[in-house]
Design a protein around this motif. Structure first.
Motif, PDB file in Angstrom:
ATOM      1  N   GLY A  44       1.269   3.944  -3.036  1.00  0.00           N
ATOM      2  CA  GLY A  44       0.767   5.294  -2.790  1.00  0.00           C
ATOM      3  C   GLY A  44       1.808   6.388  -2.852  1.00  0.00           C
ATOM      4  O   GLY A  44       1.489   7.534  -3.209  1.00  0.00           O
ATOM      5  N   PHE A  45       3.068   6.061  -2.524  1.00  0.00           N
ATOM      6  CA  PHE A  45       4.034   7.140  -2.315  1.00  0.00           C
ATOM      7  C   PHE A  45       5.325   7.031  -3.126  1.00  0.00           C
ATOM      8  O   PHE A  45       6.027   8.032  -3.277  1.00  0.00           O
ATOM      9  CB  PHE A  45       4.399   7.223  -0.822  1.00  0.00           C
ATOM     10  N   ILE A  54       0.834  -1.208   0.000  1.00  0.00           N
ATOM     11  CA  ILE A  54       0.000   0.000   0.000  1.00  0.00           C
ATOM     12  C   ILE A  54       0.867   1.255   0.000  1.00  0.00           C
ATOM     13  O   ILE A  54       0.635   2.206  -0.755  1.00  0.00           O
ATOM     14  CB  ILE A  54      -0.938  -0.003   1.220  1.00  0.00           C
TER      15      ILE A  54
END
Length: 286
Positions: free
Chosen positions: A185-186, A181
């Protein structure tokens, strides 16, 4: 190479569902591993071929993002299919590889092959080979140590949490999912931010390795709240991964020359073992 390896791997996985002889199974495992791993050097070379100038690090991060998303979806679907019927598991795995091969044919333009100029000589090509590049060989050794340590997060750390910290499987699954995740996401935004700052590749890689080390050190500290300590461990190691992995990949691609990028990519592929295929992992866990 990407088309051939994905198609061959898909056909071999479909064959798994019909095999009951141990030695034939061993041969299929060997063949599937060979073709699946042969895809990676060609895939790294494709990044350099198709990426716009000055975007290799971001292109590598985007490729990693696609890999993480696919790995997460594949793992979930593999578990669901195995719960119904193992035949569906291997048919689904094989079909996904065959679909990937078809998509490469349909969506990727054919890259022009490298042509030696009249000034190119055998001596020049030999000097640019992987084995005469001492800096790259040293780098490859360091990268091997790092990736070996990093993948322990997926292989040994869950066992440690279960046996030493008495975590249940659902909690461990949540912590493992946290890695994917956060990366999804980053990582791309993080790489883009650092790339715009005229990156010192070695500095970012060193910072990523240091964060990974701190994350593992948390595992030997006294634990009062396992979930918090485990989450902090995963977040630190994931932060280290997001810093180190994309810039390691870009260093390899930038170090290579046009005519030997496949060899450099193949050497880099040897430094780290990708996670097991969802079909094989589900079968093994049963």
């Amino acid at each position: 190479m990407q088309i051939i390896t994905t198609a061959a791997t898909g056909l071999l996985f479909i064959g798994f569902g019909a095999v009951h002889n141990f030695w034939v199974l061993c041969a299929l495992c060997t063949g599937a591993s060979l073709f699946a791993e042969a895809f990676r050097p060609a895939n790294y070379a494709a990044i350099a071929t198709y990426a716009a100038e000055g975007t290799i690090t971001r292109a590598n991060a985007l490729n990693r993002l696609a890999t993480n998303i696919g790995f997460g979806i594949g793992s979930s679907l593999g578990g669901i299919l195995a719960a119904f019927n193992y035949q569906w598991l291997f048919w689904g795995e094989g079909a996904s590889y065959l679909l990937g091969s078809a998509l490469i044919i349909a969506l990727l333009p054919k890259a022009a092959p490298f042509k030696y100029s009249s000034q190119s000589t055998t001596a020049t090509v030999k000097q640019a080979s992987v084995f005469t590049d001492t800096i790259f060989i040293r780098f490859l050794g360091i990268a091997t140590v790092y990736t070996t340590c990093f993948f322990l997060l997926f292989r040994l750390v869950p066992v440690y949490w279960k046996e030493q910290w008495n975590m249940n499987e659902s909690t461990i699954g949540i912590l493992m999912g946290l890695n994917g995740i956060v990366v999804a996401g980053f990582e791309l935004a993080l790489v883009r931010y650092f790339e715009k700052r005229k990156p010192n590749t070695s500095m970012y890689i060193a910072a990523g390795v240091a964060l990974t080390a701190v994350g593992y050190l948390l595992l030997i500290l006294p634990v009062s709240f396992p979930l918090i300590s485990g989450g902090a461990c995963v977040l630190l190691i994931t932060a280290g991964e997001m810093l180190a992995m994309p810039f390691i990949g870009s260093f390899v691609l930038q170090r290579a020359k046009e005519h030997n990028i496949g060899k450099y990519s193949g050497a880099y592929a040897l430094s780290g073992r990708s996670p097991v295929s969802p079909a094989l992992r589900s079968a093994r866990s049963s």
